[in-house]
Design a protein around this motif. Structure first.
Motif, PDB file in Angstrom:
ATOM      1  N   HIS A   1      -1.153  -1.342  17.085  1.00 59.84           N
ATOM      2  CA  HIS A   1      -0.497  -0.015  16.573  1.00 59.84           C
ATOM      3  C   HIS A   1      -1.756   0.914  15.898  1.00 59.84           C
ATOM      4  O   HIS A   1      -2.903   0.281  15.652  1.00 59.84           O
TER       5      HIS A   1
ATOM      6  N   LYS B   1      -1.789  10.188   3.895  1.00 65.31           N
ATOM      7  CA  LYS B   1      -1.921  10.938   5.282  1.00 65.31           C
ATOM      8  C   LYS B   1      -1.839  12.331   4.865  1.00 65.31           C
ATOM      9  O   LYS B   1      -1.207  13.126   4.927  1.00 65.31           O
TER      10      LYS B   1
ATOM     11  N   HIS C   1      -5.551  -1.617  15.867  1.00 72.55           N
ATOM     12  CA  HIS C   1      -5.577  -2.717  15.358  1.00 72.55           C
ATOM     13  C   HIS C   1      -4.199  -3.554  15.301  1.00 72.55           C
ATOM     14  O   HIS C   1      -3.241  -3.196  15.706  1.00 72.55           O
TER      15      HIS C   1
ATOM     16  N   TRP D   1       7.157  -0.990   6.835  1.00 73.15           N
ATOM     17  CA  TRP D   1       6.497   0.431   6.737  1.00 73.15           C
ATOM     18  C   TRP D   1       7.432   1.368   6.444  1.00 73.15           C
ATOM     19  O   TRP D   1       8.383   1.552   7.447  1.00 73.15           O
TER      20      TRP D   1
ATOM     21  N   ILE E   1       0.292   5.020   1.369  1.00 72.32           N
ATOM     22  CA  ILE E   1      -0.462   5.590   2.201  1.00 72.32           C
ATOM     23  C   ILE E   1      -0.122   7.208   2.357  1.00 72.32           C
ATOM     24  O   ILE E   1       1.065   7.280   2.374  1.00 72.32           O
TER      25      ILE E   1
ATOM     26  N   SER F   1      -2.480   5.114  14.152  1.00 72.06           N
ATOM     27  CA  SER F   1      -2.037   6.317  13.921  1.00 72.06           C
ATOM     28  C   SER F   1      -3.229   7.525  13.989  1.00 72.06           C
ATOM     29  O   SER F   1      -4.587   7.047  13.803  1.00 72.06           O
TER      30      SER F   1
ATOM     31  N   MET G   1       0.840  -1.047  -0.071  1.00 74.68           N
ATOM     32  CA  MET G   1      -0.127   0.139   0.122  1.00 74.68           C
ATOM     33  C   MET G   1       0.868   1.371  -0.034  1.00 74.68           C
ATOM     34  O   MET G   1       1.971   1.370   0.600  1.00 74.68           O
TER      35      MET G   1
ATOM     36  N   ASP H   1      -2.553  -6.168  12.597  1.00 70.26           N
ATOM     37  CA  ASP H   1      -2.554  -6.578  11.184  1.00 70.26           C
ATOM     38  C   ASP H   1      -3.122  -7.912  11.075  1.00 70.26           C
ATOM     39  O   ASP H   1      -3.652  -8.234   9.938  1.00 70.26           O
TER      40      ASP H   1
ATOM     41  N   LEU I   1       3.073   6.574  13.501  1.00 69.66           N
ATOM     42  CA  LEU I   1       2.523   5.423  14.200  1.00 69.66           C
ATOM     43  C   LEU I   1       2.630   5.464  15.737  1.00 69.66           C
ATOM     44  O   LEU I   1       3.581   6.265  16.308  1.00 69.66           O
TER      45      LEU I   1
ATOM     46  N   ARG J   1       2.150  12.868   5.009  1.00 64.80           N
ATOM     47  CA  ARG J   1       3.127  12.002   5.574  1.00 64.80           C
ATOM     48  C   ARG J   1       2.904  10.599   4.525  1.00 64.80           C
ATOM     49  O   ARG J   1       2.236   9.679   5.004  1.00 64.80           O
TER      50      ARG J   1
ATOM     51  N   VAL K   1      -6.036   5.959  11.769  1.00 65.56           N
ATOM     52  CA  VAL K   1      -6.297   4.555  11.605  1.00 65.56           C
ATOM     53  C   VAL K   1      -6.405   3.952  13.030  1.00 65.56           C
ATOM     54  O   VAL K   1      -5.670   4.118  13.757  1.00 65.56           O
TER      55      VAL K   1
HETATM   56  O1  LIG Z   1       0.289   4.517   7.850  1.00 65.99           O
HETATM   57  C1  LIG Z   1      -0.661   4.137   8.898  1.00 65.99           C
HETATM   58  O2  LIG Z   1      -0.936   5.408   9.266  1.00 65.99           O
HETATM   59  C2  LIG Z   1      -1.148   3.132   9.365  1.00 65.99           C
HETATM   60  C3  LIG Z   1      -0.776   1.845   8.568  1.00 65.99           C
HETATM   61  C4  LIG Z   1      -1.120   0.564   9.396  1.00 65.99           C
HETATM   62  O3  LIG Z   1      -1.562   0.559  10.605  1.00 65.99           O
HETATM   63  C5  LIG Z   1      -0.859  -0.514   8.883  1.00 65.99           C
HETATM   64  O4  LIG Z   1      -0.773  -0.505   7.482  1.00 65.99           O
HETATM   65  O5  LIG Z   1      -1.204  -1.626   9.413  1.00 65.99           O
END
Ligand SMILES: O=C(O)CCC(=O)C(=O)O
Length: 291
Positions: free
Chosen positions: A246, A145, A156, A174, A143, A248, A141, A158, A187, A257, A153
């Motif tokens: 984790h 932001k 959760h 990441w 991302i 965000s 992905m 993963d 994060l 971001r 986010v």
């Molecule tokens: O980038 C983020 O803000 C969250 C990403 C995340 O939690 C994830 O990919 O599991």
């Protein structure tokens, strides 16, 4: 980069995450950002596919769950949008480059730059140092932001979305393509929260159902005080254990971001749940990291 040490690997096993600063160079980060810029410039998304992305469970079931645009995105490069960026007719209310929440879930397979970064020798070496024998790339992905509107986010694990038997086989990588700070939505982790299994699993609903996914179990009510912020500079990589909790926050700052993230599964002696939303397809079986 000074390569990952035994102490760092031990710290990863203790905390469930690990910060590796300066993993990618500025030039590599800029190459990924430039490539995304091109992808967005060419973006064509038919109005019925303008899916707003949310990690809140109810909204997730309404938005992603009401369409197979999400469910069939595992072997495609698709666009998911921030909330409130379309008018009632599905026309953009903001410049299109400011509207995207994320692009998923197969940049690693179909885009040459992201493929090269994913399979780079340093990522492969990291996999070997971690003792991975047969790691495969399950998803990727980008991302954004976005400044001012980049959505939160919610807490959760993963493995809720990428479930395996046994657990402990999924790893997120990441990569910060810009500095990630508390202001623009870095994060946050609960250190050591990766050892108690998963409390929630997202599964495919029976074919034809709306929503097309459902949750078994529920996320625990975590206290804010359990989380620590993990800011990181451009080029840094955070290694994320599949079960560490984790989150965000909303990006209410004026800076974006951007991150590129992908997930690996140790495929040796592992069963990928047939109930996961994401499934390997004949067009894209999960590729080996070491190819
Ligand atoms: O980038 C983020 O803000 C969250 C990403 C995340 O939690 C994830 O990919 O599991």
């Amino acid at each position: 980069m000074a390569f990952v040490t035994e102490q760092q690997i031990q710290k990863f096993h203790e905390d469930g995450f690990l910060v590796l600063e300066e993993f990618f160079t500025t030039e590599e980060c800029d190459a990924m950002r430039k490539q995304i810029h091109k992808i967005i410039a060419d973006m064509e998304v038919p109005p019925h596919c303008r899916t707003e992305f949310s990690t809140k469970e109810e909204e997730q079931l309404q938005a992603q769950g009401s369409t197979d645009y999400f469910l069939t995105s595992g072997d495609k490069i698709r666009f998911f949008f921030e909330r409130g960026v379309f008018d009632k007719k599905g026309e953009f209310l903001v410049p299109k480059e400011k509207s995207v929440n994320k692009i998923g879930h197969a940049l690693h397979a179909y885009d040459p730059i992201f493929k090269q970064m994913t399979h780079s020798s340093k990522v492969q070496e990291l996999g070997r140092k971690l003792g991975l024998e047969n790691p495969v790339v399950v998803q990727s992905m980008y991302i954004f932001k976005q400044p001012g509107i980049g959505g939160e986010v919610t807490p959760h694990q993963d493995a809720t979305f990428l479930y395996t038997e046994p657990l402990g086989r999924v790893l997120g990588l990441w990569i910060a393509l810009e500095d990630a700070t508390q202001e623009n939505g870095c994060l946050w982790f609960i250190p050591g929260s990766h050892t108690g299994g998963v409390t929630r699993q997202m599964v495919r609903a029976p074919p034809g159902s709306i929503p097309c996914v459902q949750f078994l179990g529920s996320e625990q009510p975590y206290e804010d005080s359990q989380f620590i912020p993990v800011p990181i500079s451009k080029g840094g990589l955070i290694l994320i254990h599949g079960e560490v909790v984790h989150r965000s926050e909303l990006n209410s700052s004026n800076s974006s971001r951007h991150v590129y993230t992908f997930h690996l599964m140790e495929a040796k002696d592992t069963i990928w749940s047939r109930e996961n939303w994401l499934q390997p397809t004949p067009e894209l079986p999960f590729p080996s990291l070491y190819l």
